[in-house]
Design an enzyme around this catalytic site. Sequence first.
Site, PDB file in Angstrom:
ATOM      1  N   TYR A 121       0.755  -1.270   0.234  1.00 44.83           N
ATOM      2  CA  TYR A 121       0.007  -0.092  -0.279  1.00 44.83           C
ATOM      3  C   TYR A 121       0.757   1.286   0.023  1.00 44.83           C
ATOM      4  O   TYR A 121       1.762   1.538   0.772  1.00 44.83           O
ATOM      5  CB  TYR A 121      -0.964   0.040   1.275  1.00 44.83           C
ATOM      6  CG  TYR A 121      -1.869   1.247   1.156  1.00 44.83           C
ATOM      7  CD1 TYR A 121      -2.658   1.411   0.486  1.00 44.83           C
ATOM      8  CD2 TYR A 121      -1.552   2.415   2.233  1.00 44.83           C
ATOM      9  CE1 TYR A 121      -3.787   2.662   0.359  1.00 44.83           C
ATOM     10  CE2 TYR A 121      -2.453   3.539   2.381  1.00 44.83           C
ATOM     11  CZ  TYR A 121      -3.155   3.579   1.548  1.00 44.83           C
ATOM     12  OH  TYR A 121      -3.969   4.672   1.215  1.00 44.83           O
TER      13      TYR A 121
ATOM     14  N   ASP B 170       9.250   3.759  -0.564  1.00 47.29           N
ATOM     15  CA  ASP B 170       8.255   4.351   0.258  1.00 47.29           C
ATOM     16  C   ASP B 170       8.551   4.086   1.699  1.00 47.29           C
ATOM     17  O   ASP B 170       8.414   3.328   2.210  1.00 47.29           O
ATOM     18  CB  ASP B 170       6.948   3.827  -0.223  1.00 47.29           C
ATOM     19  CG  ASP B 170       5.909   4.514   0.431  1.00 47.29           C
ATOM     20  OD1 ASP B 170       6.205   5.332   1.220  1.00 47.29           O
ATOM     21  OD2 ASP B 170       4.685   4.056   0.118  1.00 47.29           O
TER      22      ASP B 170
ATOM     23  N   LYS C 169       4.203  10.507   7.893  1.00 52.32           N
ATOM     24  CA  LYS C 169       3.876  10.194   9.332  1.00 52.32           C
ATOM     25  C   LYS C 169       4.967  10.690  10.438  1.00 52.32           C
ATOM     26  O   LYS C 169       4.862  11.609  10.729  1.00 52.32           O
ATOM     27  CB  LYS C 169       3.947   8.779   9.086  1.00 52.32           C
ATOM     28  CG  LYS C 169       2.655   8.367   8.283  1.00 52.32           C
ATOM     29  CD  LYS C 169       2.285   6.684   8.576  1.00 52.32           C
ATOM     30  CE  LYS C 169       1.387   5.985   7.621  1.00 52.32           C
ATOM     31  NZ  LYS C 169       0.170   6.508   7.576  1.00 52.32           N
TER      32      LYS C 169
HETATM   33  C1  LIG Z   1       3.767   2.890   2.992  1.00 54.07           C
HETATM   34  C2  LIG Z   1       2.519   3.948   2.789  1.00 54.07           C
HETATM   35  N1  LIG Z   1       2.884   4.941   1.715  1.00 54.07           N
HETATM   36  C3  LIG Z   1       1.786   5.942   1.451  1.00 54.07           C
HETATM   37  C4  LIG Z   1       0.766   5.884   2.414  1.00 54.07           C
HETATM   38  C5  LIG Z   1      -0.271   7.206   2.302  1.00 54.07           C
HETATM   39  O1  LIG Z   1       0.176   8.080   3.361  1.00 54.07           O
HETATM   40  P1  LIG Z   1      -1.076   9.301   3.790  1.00 54.07           P
HETATM   41  O2  LIG Z   1      -2.124   8.221   4.509  1.00 54.07           O
HETATM   42  O3  LIG Z   1      -0.492  10.161   4.434  1.00 54.07           O
HETATM   43  O4  LIG Z   1      -1.575   9.714   2.532  1.00 54.07           O
HETATM   44  C6  LIG Z   1       0.530   5.178   3.545  1.00 54.07           C
HETATM   45  C7  LIG Z   1      -0.472   5.420   4.533  1.00 54.07           C
HETATM   46  O5  LIG Z   1      -0.727   4.566   5.553  1.00 54.07           O
HETATM   47  C8  LIG Z   1       1.546   3.872   3.531  1.00 54.07           C
HETATM   48  O6  LIG Z   1       1.427   3.046   4.736  1.00 54.07           O
END
Ligand SMILES: Cc1ncc(COP(=O)(O)O)c(C=O)c1O
Length: 464
Positions: A178, A276, A304
């Site tokens: 994700y 990521d 985060k």
């Molecule tokens: C690995 C990863 N990338 C991107 C995102 C997207 O982040 P956001 O919720 O701040 O849009 C998340 C969200 O949980 C994530 O776990």
Amino acid sequence: MYTTKAHKETYRFIPANPKPLNTAKVADLLDNEWLNFKLRTGISEKESYLASKVTPLGVASSFQHWAPYPISITSANGAWMQDVDGRKLLDLSMGFGAVLAGHLHPVVVNEIKESLNDGMLFVTPSPITRDAAERICTRFGIDMVRFTNSGTESTMYATRLAKVFTGKKAIVKIEGGYHGSFDPLMVSAKPTLKDAGDPTSPNSVSQAGTEPGTVFVVPYNNLDALEKVFREHASEIACFILEPVLENIAIVLPDEGYLEKVRELCDQYNIVLIFDEVKTGLTAGHQGAAQRLGIKPDLITIAKSIGGGVPVAAFGGKKEIMESITNGNMAHFGTFNGNPLAMAGIRAMDAIATKKNLEKAEKLNLQALTRITEIIEEYELPAHTVGFGVKGCVTWSTSPVRNYRDYKATDFQVAEFSWLWSLNRGIITPPGLDEQWLISLAHDQHEIDVLVENFQEMAVALRS
Ligand SMILES: Cc1ncc(COP(=O)(O)O)c(C=O)c1O
């Protein structure tokens, strides 16, 4: 107990003599916990009912919902939260890892208060934003960075940048991975097994309403499958995006040598490697996962944990790629990008997320993982523990989970029971079985004891 061959900076402890659980008994225990849940959460139920009249599912993000209704929180401080029913809860979710500092950490609060003396939004360059960019580049070992407001924006721009830089259009991602809700990155985020097809050559499964373009999906920890896709489609593929350690299907660790070979293959086929790090980030160590694991991607996305709990995110990496923004080949926009409030969060985290502070939290995490492994061993539970940095989880499988298909084969019934058992006894882990606990800078020995003792009581109930 034995550990398995994963990257040496990670933890995975597999107890030696598991025995199966009585599934009918687990079903009864689970039913009982749902009854308990409803008895303790009447005001949350009412709150959810009222909220659902004005916002779908009564929540601001679909991740926050579970059936029949989620609990509703009124306040949080340190490692603890208070819900509308007046219960005090140990927070082990910590905003999906965003609140690594702990709720209302005094340094974060002070930095934000101070920044409010100067203003809230300038939409012009400011020394405040330049200073935060310098801090991020230094800490994460990258040449250049751009701020955004969410992880989704960061992964969207990073993949777009890779397309502009390479002049190619396709993306490769991991099955079950994700990366936020941008259309191509929702492909095979959590596909049903029926749709997913062959485990070594998975289908690309799109989400309703999205226009993903060309996205190839590969299993994690499978270099043959990755090389095949790269070899056959190198002229189309702009980038390979992955979490270096998967943290959206519990915690799935890279096999020894996997990430090193991924790096080599991306170089060989001229494909931009994007890590990521929205979830790993500072929870992986004071310089993030890439540096901890010793692999240098071309771009990273962070969010985060970098901001002390305020909404801030970024993408960045090698100068030659980021210069596609400088030279006007790709535009990157956002009214709130680099706003002083968000930059105050960055400044605060830069002060608090020191090697020493994070090592202390990781030590507590390792203690929790070890003690829980001993309980699993004592009660011969069909489970094991996995950890990275300050995060950990119990995975209800007797063998290592190396990819999405292994994860789908874990025992979701007992995982749900374990989550609900804890919730009913004042411990909140993230809503969903895909997450992990986070030992923040506000957790201490008492909180670890609460987590471990709760697990011990649950083990007794499972074997009684
Ligand atoms: C690995 C990863 N990338 C991107 C995102 C997207 O982040 P956001 O919720 O701040 O849009 C998340 C969200 O949980 C994530 O776990």
